[in-house]
Motif scaffolding. Structure first.
Motif, mmCIF file in Angstrom:
data_model
loop_
_atom_site.group_PDB
_atom_site.id
_atom_site.type_symbol
_atom_site.label_atom_id
_atom_site.label_comp_id
_atom_site.label_asym_id
_atom_site.label_seq_id
_atom_site.Cartn_x
_atom_site.Cartn_y
_atom_site.Cartn_z
ATOM 1 N N ALA A 1 0.813 -1.218 0.000
ATOM 2 C CA ALA A 1 0.000 0.000 0.000
ATOM 3 C C ALA A 1 0.844 1.264 0.000
ATOM 4 N N GLY A 2 2.157 1.143 -0.324
ATOM 5 C CA GLY A 2 2.991 2.329 -0.453
ATOM 6 C C GLY A 2 3.164 3.116 0.824
ATOM 7 N N GLN A 3 3.096 2.442 1.970
ATOM 8 C CA GLN A 3 3.136 3.153 3.249
ATOM 9 C C GLN A 3 4.545 3.534 3.682
ATOM 10 N N GLY A 4 5.561 3.037 2.997
ATOM 11 C CA GLY A 4 6.942 3.331 3.350
ATOM 12 C C GLY A 4 7.846 2.242 2.810
ATOM 13 N N ILE A 5 8.949 1.982 3.523
ATOM 14 C CA ILE A 5 9.879 0.942 3.100
ATOM 15 C C ILE A 5 10.178 -0.004 4.255
ATOM 16 N N ARG A 6 10.496 -1.235 3.894
ATOM 17 C CA ARG A 6 10.982 -2.212 4.874
ATOM 18 C C ARG A 6 12.430 -2.534 4.530
ATOM 19 N N ARG A 7 13.262 -2.581 5.558
ATOM 20 C CA ARG A 7 14.694 -2.810 5.376
ATOM 21 C C ARG A 7 15.109 -4.051 6.152
ATOM 22 N N GLU A 8 15.777 -4.971 5.464
ATOM 23 C CA GLU A 8 16.213 -6.222 6.095
ATOM 24 C C GLU A 8 17.725 -6.355 5.916
ATOM 25 N N LEU A 9 18.441 -6.376 7.037
ATOM 26 C CA LEU A 9 19.895 -6.521 7.013
ATOM 27 C C LEU A 9 20.295 -7.903 7.482
ATOM 28 N N THR A 10 21.210 -8.492 6.748
ATOM 29 C CA THR A 10 21.778 -9.775 7.121
ATOM 30 C C THR A 10 23.280 -9.587 7.313
ATOM 31 N N VAL A 11 23.789 -9.967 8.491
ATOM 32 C CA VAL A 11 25.189 -9.722 8.854
ATOM 33 C C VAL A 11 25.869 -11.069 9.092
ATOM 34 N N SER A 12 27.019 -11.283 8.453
ATOM 35 C CA SER A 12 27.777 -12.518 8.671
ATOM 36 C C SER A 12 28.633 -12.388 9.926
ATOM 37 N N ASN A 13 28.577 -13.387 10.786
ATOM 38 C CA ASN A 13 29.410 -13.439 11.998
ATOM 39 C C ASN A 13 29.380 -12.135 12.794
ATOM 40 N N PRO A 14 28.185 -11.711 13.238
ATOM 41 C CA PRO A 14 28.101 -10.426 13.946
ATOM 42 C C PRO A 14 28.845 -10.461 15.280
ATOM 43 N N ALA A 15 29.444 -9.339 15.647
ATOM 44 C CA ALA A 15 30.115 -9.217 16.940
ATOM 45 C C ALA A 15 29.088 -8.800 18.000
ATOM 46 N N LEU B 1 18.876 3.230 18.665
ATOM 47 C CA LEU B 1 19.852 2.200 18.324
ATOM 48 C C LEU B 1 19.272 0.822 18.597
ATOM 49 N N VAL B 2 19.779 -0.165 17.854
ATOM 50 C CA VAL B 2 19.415 -1.563 18.081
ATOM 51 C C VAL B 2 20.683 -2.407 18.002
ATOM 52 N N PRO B 3 20.987 -3.222 19.044
ATOM 53 C CA PRO B 3 22.085 -4.189 18.913
ATOM 54 C C PRO B 3 21.759 -5.185 17.804
ATOM 55 N N VAL B 4 22.733 -5.483 16.970
ATOM 56 C CA VAL B 4 22.486 -6.308 15.791
ATOM 57 C C VAL B 4 23.096 -7.685 15.970
ATOM 58 N N LYS B 5 22.262 -8.675 15.747
ATOM 59 C CA LYS B 5 22.739 -10.051 15.680
ATOM 60 C C LYS B 5 22.835 -10.418 14.194
ATOM 61 N N GLU B 6 22.354 -11.567 13.807
ATOM 62 C CA GLU B 6 22.520 -11.953 12.402
ATOM 63 C C GLU B 6 21.574 -11.196 11.476
ATOM 64 N N LYS B 7 20.377 -10.844 11.976
ATOM 65 C CA LYS B 7 19.404 -10.172 11.126
ATOM 66 C C LYS B 7 18.728 -9.031 11.884
ATOM 67 N N LEU B 8 18.352 -8.032 11.128
ATOM 68 C CA LEU B 8 17.558 -6.924 11.653
ATOM 69 C C LEU B 8 16.583 -6.514 10.559
ATOM 70 N N THR B 9 15.297 -6.437 10.918
ATOM 71 C CA THR B 9 14.272 -5.983 9.980
ATOM 72 C C THR B 9 13.477 -4.864 10.638
ATOM 73 N N TYR B 10 13.390 -3.754 9.949
ATOM 74 C CA TYR B 10 12.563 -2.652 10.467
ATOM 75 C C TYR B 10 11.949 -1.904 9.287
ATOM 76 N N SER B 11 10.933 -1.100 9.582
ATOM 77 C CA SER B 11 10.210 -0.360 8.543
ATOM 78 C C SER B 11 10.184 1.115 8.882
ATOM 79 N N ILE B 12 10.205 1.936 7.839
ATOM 80 C CA ILE B 12 10.026 3.378 7.975
ATOM 81 C C ILE B 12 8.704 3.721 7.299
ATOM 82 N N LEU B 13 7.781 4.259 8.077
ATOM 83 C CA LEU B 13 6.466 4.639 7.569
ATOM 84 C C LEU B 13 6.363 6.152 7.670
ATOM 85 N N PHE B 14 5.876 6.791 6.602
ATOM 86 C CA PHE B 14 5.866 8.250 6.606
ATOM 87 C C PHE B 14 4.698 8.800 5.777
#
Length: 633
Positions: A555-569, A620-633
């Protein structure tokens, strides 16, 4: 022939001032309202029904249609629908709100907030409606082009005597959907011209919406209004009328209401005389020692009094009659040349001015007037324009409007009817989010979508720097003539501030966020496209490989962002947002500066942190292997 970009550089080197399209020098001034409507109480309005109240804060919940939650205080005007409020056939405008002031020509500026699925309107003179509507998710329903009922549109007229299917007419949809989400403050600017009447009370000119901006996007320019729109409080037309705010269709709130009325008589130019001097004048000649090529009287300022196409100077003298004393602003257009303006023996626009603009405080009366226009750049058509604005006087063209500049640039616009990518520089304006300094992002890639939600990604920092809704890009500054390499968003833009690394290591949750990539071993690795040509960005940072997938929400409400991190600290963090205020809401949602929502969809069990940093707040969010969040505007 040199094109305008090269011409601009050439004229700057010669110290020559010029204006593009001076025949349109009047071109719809942006509103500059100055008088606030005080919202400490309801005294600025005629007696109101109980749905209207003054409050100190207000918020809406995305999942609750037509609901605004308010807090006690002042500064915000809210309309909250009354439970079981009966309609009144004798007074269909019972729940609307009218100002005590009445207006003719008007500039109006305000903020407003819509509840989910809500509907309201601003009626100029109580007659001509700019629609306020929750049009946030229209794109997702296939409504890519706004309708006359949508946010910012000029509503229709109605006539039951017209043929079936044509009874509603003369509506004007907004050029594009520049709406924000419900619960976010939106900004509306209107320049309105009232209808004109002769001494017998007969209408001689229709009302006009000279210019309407929604959230920084021009959605109407010079729209003629043939009569009152549907649900107007008055079906007749008059020189004056009150503002009306609609309160019978849904929950809505207003703040920062400011206006300027234009009801004072304009200055006049009288007894104009001209003299034309042949030659290329780098400075003003000694007129008593120089014979003019021609001279005479003229009813109006115009470049057409010169029979010479180039290398000439026109000098005008006469009387500037001021009926309303006060400060006046002047904008002098001198195509392909240089100009000067004096009024009451004050130098208002000096020769070789970089802006050709000036101000002067003038008394009432007949004042001496002098102006010259020296043209020396041959590829411009001669054109002279003078715009004037003053106390209670909207900017208008006091000169001949016939002159035009044939070198106007046709814009180079990029549509995103399919998923589209464009590399360019991207300039971020100076504001609070950029610490008051303009920022040029040199490795930007803009990603457009057919859902009309687009974003720009900084390949140097793995950061989303802006998102916008509406049309895609204006590439004129990038591709016209030599170009400067930049493009510009065409829609309603939500900027994310000065770009910084999105992911970084911190020694502790309170450690300062780095301002650059030093020590991070950041390396961009480009992007890969899926089957629909949507990119997933790849980069390395702090010894990790990151995939950054960004997709437009349903519905065009914004964007969703999904990050995948290898071997996160264990000490890897993502900075999702920064701003003056970050307020936690329900269901993992955060409200950022009343301008966007950030929703944490999946943080792998990590707990978000809202912290103070350099006078701002950061999410801020501590990151493990994955992080998914959305920006709605």
């Amino acid at each position: 022939m040199l094109k305008p970009t090269t011409t601009a550089r050439f004229c700057w080197l010669l110290g020559i001032s010029w204006i593009v399209g001076v025949g349109l020098a009047l071109a719809q001034p942006a509103p500059t309202p100055g008088n606030p409507i005080q919202l400490n109480d309801l005294s600025a309005f005629k007696p109101a029904t109980p749905n209207w109240r003054i409050v100190g804060n207000v918020r809406a919940e995305l999942g609750k249609p037509n609901v605004l939650v308010t807090e006690k205080g002042t500064g915000i005007l809210a309309s909250i629908p009354l439970d079981k409020a009966p309609a009144d056939p004798k007074n269909p405008y019972k729940y609307n709100l009218f100002t005590t002031i009445e207006h003719g020509d008007l500039d109006l500026e305000l903020d407003y907030m819509m509840a989910s699925k809500s509907n309201s309107g601003v009626y100029l003179q109580g007659r001509y409606e700019i629609q306020l509507f929750d049009s946030w998710d229209n794109v997702g329903w296939g409504l890519q082009s706004p309708r006359t009922v949508d946010n910012g549109s000029i509503y229709e007229r109605s006539d039951a005597r017209r043929p079936e299917g044509q009874q509603n007419y003369d509506g004007h949809p907004a050029r594009q959907n520049a709406s924000r989400a419900p619960g976010l403050w939106q900004h509306l600017k209107i320049s309105f011209q009232a209808p004109r009447f002769n001494t017998n009370g007969q209408k001689t000119d229709n009302a006009r919406m000279i210019r309407v901006e929604l959230n920084g996007v021009v959605i109407h320019e010079d729209v003629e209004l043939s009569g009152p729109t549907l649900a107007a409080a008055f079906n007749d037309e008059k020189p004056m009328g009150p503002l009306m705010l609609q309160g019978d269709h849904g929950a809505v709130a207003f703040r920062n209401i400011r206006y300027t009325t234009y009801d004072k008589p304009r200055p006049e130019l009288l007894n104009l005389k001209y003299a034309v001097y042949k030659g290329k004048y780098e400075k003003e000649p000694e007129y008593d020692k120089t014979a003019p090529e021609s001279e005479g009287a003229s009813p109006k300022l115009s470049s057409s009094v010169s029979r010479i196409a180039n290398d000439f100077l026109i000098r005008y003298t006469g009387t500037f009659r001021v009926n309303e004393p006060g400060e006046y602003s002047f904008n002098l257009g001198v195509a392909g040349g240089n100009g000067m303006l004096k009024i009451n023996n004050q130098l208002v626009v000096p020769p070789n001015s970089s802006s050709n603009k000036g101000k002067a405080t003038l008394p009432k009366g007949d004042l001496p007037f002098e102006l010259f226009y020296a043209k020396s750049v041959g590829w411009f058509q001669p054109a002279l324009a003078l715009n004037v604005a003053g106390p209670g006087i909207r900017e208008y063209l006091i000169s001949d409007a016939a002159g035009t500049n044939s070198d106007d640039v046709d814009p180079i616009l990029i549509d995103a009817s399919t998923n589209t990518l464009l590399r360019s520089f991207m300039d971020l304006p100076a504001d609070k989010s950029t610490q008051g300094k303009p920022v040029r992002v040199t490795h930007a890639i803009s990603v457009g979508s057919p859902e009309q939600v687009h974003y720009t990604y900084d390949l140097d920092k793995g950061a989303v720097i802006q998102i916008w809704r509406g049309m895609f890009l204006d590439a004129t500054p990038m591709w016209h003539d030599r170009g400067d390499g930049s493009s510009r968003p065409l829609g309603m833009v939500q900027r994310m501030g000065t770009p910084v690394l999105f992911l970084t290591k911190l020694a502790s949750p309170q450690a300062a966020w780095p301002t650059d990539t030093t020590g991070s071993a950041y390396r961009p690795k480009g992007y890969v496209l899926d089957g629909s040509d949507r990119p997933t960005f790849r980069y390395q940072s702090n010894g990790h490989s990151i995939e950054d997938k960004i997709r437009v929400l349903e519905a065009g409400q914004g964007i969703r962002r999904e990050l995948t991190v290898s071997n996160p600290a264990s000490n890897l963090y993502a900075r999702l947002a920064s701003g003056s205020s970050i307020s936690p809401l329900d269901n993992g949602m955060y409200l950022i500066d009343d301008q966007e929502y950030v929703r944490i969809d999946d943080a792998g069990g990590a707990k978000p942190i809202v912290r103070e940093a350099g006078g701002q707040k950061e999410l801020l969010v501590p990151v493990k292997e994955k992080l998914t969040y959305s920006i709605l505007f």
